[in-house]
Design a protein around this motif. Sequence first.
Motif, mmCIF file in Angstrom:
data_model
loop_
_atom_site.group_PDB
_atom_site.id
_atom_site.type_symbol
_atom_site.label_atom_id
_atom_site.label_comp_id
_atom_site.label_asym_id
_atom_site.label_seq_id
_atom_site.Cartn_x
_atom_site.Cartn_y
_atom_site.Cartn_z
ATOM 1 N N ALA B 60 0.839 -1.208 0.000
ATOM 2 C CA ALA B 60 0.000 0.000 0.000
ATOM 3 C C ALA B 60 0.875 1.259 0.000
ATOM 4 C CB ALA B 60 -0.929 -0.009 1.212
ATOM 5 N N ILE B 61 1.949 1.240 0.791
ATOM 6 C CA ILE B 61 2.845 2.408 0.847
ATOM 7 C C ILE B 61 3.476 2.655 -0.530
ATOM 8 C CG2 ILE B 61 5.052 3.244 1.787
ATOM 9 C CD1 ILE B 61 4.270 1.780 4.439
ATOM 10 N N LEU B 62 3.907 1.571 -1.164
ATOM 11 C CA LEU B 62 4.570 1.718 -2.466
ATOM 12 C C LEU B 62 3.587 2.167 -3.549
ATOM 13 C CD1 LEU B 62 7.177 1.504 -4.073
ATOM 14 C CD2 LEU B 62 6.731 -0.942 -4.374
ATOM 15 N N LEU B 63 2.395 1.606 -3.533
ATOM 16 C CA LEU B 63 1.379 2.037 -4.513
ATOM 17 C C LEU B 63 1.108 3.535 -4.373
ATOM 18 C CD1 LEU B 63 -1.677 -0.410 -4.661
ATOM 19 C CD2 LEU B 63 -0.827 0.955 -6.558
ATOM 20 N N ALA B 64 0.970 3.981 -3.116
ATOM 21 C CA ALA B 64 0.687 5.400 -2.877
ATOM 22 C C ALA B 64 1.859 6.252 -3.345
ATOM 23 C CB ALA B 64 0.416 5.629 -1.396
ATOM 24 N N LYS B 65 3.062 5.746 -3.138
ATOM 25 C CA LYS B 65 4.242 6.512 -3.529
ATOM 26 C C LYS B 65 4.323 6.655 -5.044
ATOM 27 C CE LYS B 65 9.154 6.762 -3.591
ATOM 28 N NZ LYS B 65 10.463 6.185 -3.413
ATOM 29 N N VAL B 66 4.115 5.563 -5.747
ATOM 30 C CA VAL B 66 4.217 5.630 -7.209
ATOM 31 C C VAL B 66 3.084 6.502 -7.775
ATOM 32 C CG1 VAL B 66 4.246 4.257 -9.329
ATOM 33 C CG2 VAL B 66 5.510 3.469 -7.322
ATOM 34 N N GLN B 67 1.945 6.441 -7.126
ATOM 35 C CA GLN B 67 0.839 7.322 -7.534
ATOM 36 C C GLN B 67 1.236 8.789 -7.334
ATOM 37 O OE1 GLN B 67 -2.648 7.066 -5.096
ATOM 38 N NE2 GLN B 67 -3.926 8.077 -6.588
ATOM 39 N N ASP B 68 1.899 9.087 -6.206
ATOM 40 C CA ASP B 68 2.378 10.460 -5.972
ATOM 41 C C ASP B 68 3.325 10.898 -7.087
ATOM 42 O OD1 ASP B 68 1.080 10.715 -3.536
ATOM 43 O OD2 ASP B 68 2.869 10.408 -2.307
ATOM 44 N N GLU B 69 4.194 9.983 -7.525
ATOM 45 C CA GLU B 69 5.161 10.360 -8.563
ATOM 46 C C GLU B 69 4.448 10.745 -9.858
ATOM 47 O OE1 GLU B 69 7.660 6.915 -8.383
ATOM 48 O OE2 GLU B 69 8.719 7.698 -6.629
ATOM 49 N N ALA B 70 3.426 9.969 -10.209
ATOM 50 C CA ALA B 70 2.656 10.320 -11.413
ATOM 51 C C ALA B 70 2.026 11.701 -11.217
ATOM 52 C CB ALA B 70 1.580 9.274 -11.681
#
Lengths: 222, 306
Positions: B60-70
């Motif tokens: 969940a943390i990684l998904l949120a992070k990659v979403q932030d990058e987009a």
Amino acid sequence: MSSSSEVDTGMVLALADDALVASHRLSEWIARAPSIEEDVALANIALDLLGQARLLYALIGDEDELAYRRPAGAFRNAVMLERPNGDFGATIARLLLLAAHQHALYSSLAAADGDLGAIAAKAVKEVSYHRDHARAWTVRLGDGTEESHRRMQDGLDAEWAVWGELAPTQEAVDWATAVITQATLRVPGPVLAVERQEHTADLDELLSTMREVTAVHPGATW
Amino acid sequence: MSTFEALIAAQDRVEPRDEMPGDYRATLVRQIAQHAHSEIIGMQPEGDWITRAPSLRRKAILLAKVQDEAGHGLYLYAAAETLGVDRDDLLEALHTGRQKYSSIFNYPSLTWADVAAIGWLVDGAAIVNQVPLGRCSYGPYARAMVRICKEESFHQRQGFESLLTMSRGTPAQHAMAQDAVDRWWWPSLMMFGPPDAESPHSARSTAWGIKRFSNDTLRQRFVDLAVPQAEALGLTLPDPDLRWDEERGSWDFGTIDFTELREVVSGNGPCNEVRIGRRVAAHEDGAWVREAAAAYAAKQGTRGAA
């Protein structure tokens, strides 16, 4: 607080497994979506579904035990959700049907007292957005170009044929039918509710990817 | 004195409607676009690990992070568009290699520990680089940077915490964490660019208030932050020349192999082709979707007018 003995463990597992497996397939789109906006949207939906799975697993056990150490045969997800992604049209078709089903189901569960009711009430809000997103794309693709119309219809035909395994309510079927009609697409036919099917090698592949790290580090915490 | 010169002299913000020299505009377009491209390409090395994250919490943390990058990519393209360029043209320049992205993303992410090391070191270096950009002279870029840095510092803490868990975990986890730090340390130092003596555009960017500190100053700031953090992690940094310099109040470090940086920048890094290939494939595979959206919008316009 309701204890685990009061909840229907089989139903909760099915809901959680559906959400986890669908989240996994959606997350495979990240950095592969048709636009950056869509990378954000699909990641957001995948994150919502993952969050639902986690809350549901926590009702009946340890989330990582259930996700990472349970045999594939014990998973209760619908087979339609474990199938590999096709093109974007197929992904949108699957999301449309999943979100229509989840919206109806979580809406009815949200009325219940206890933890499951609270989880469902939160999930309804999230799934409303998933439904809107899938509806908007279904209409754009269906009523866009000749190519997008063909691809969206193909995706819909393939997903609709196996939708019965989720046992969508009449309300969900009616909602999806209205969207498909608005999108100038053909409604594939009646939805026949069927039992959940035997898992395929696709679930084995999905779980072996999910467990690639944990498999080589037994007993580790992260 | 022109309005532009007066704004720069007063350390005020230049806004999109203000007059500005062509070179100032071009420098900003290049820099903001490169920054946006880095966010988008940077989704790949970590994004590949979302499906393989070893716990649902980490996933969940990684998904949120990659979403932030987009999301960061989107704000930055929007900031570039205030300078009169179009996102589609910038993406075209990325796809054809006319514009660059940060070379750090041309290194592979080989293990799960790389995700944590990227968070700790790469996001850590990015923050050191970007915090001063929150005060850069161009308003839309400065405001985007303030917002982005808040999210980046969350990512950096998550990376540190994940690495700490591995470092204190099983011997195999500790070894994996150490290996990741060994591979990401030097590329992270190269993120600050060439040494000051070899940085051709620095003086002008400094005069224009785009750049607030030199490459070497920021690099030293990063090393000084990272050394005690590595100690707290129980991990070593792969530099035998690291030692505390009492007089400078800073850590001395070894010589950076900038030949390698130049190779990676010029396209010969381990993953240059993979990263751009994947980006171009996503764009081409999605062409029919974007065309459909445009066709649908056009039909709605016609229907609305009818």
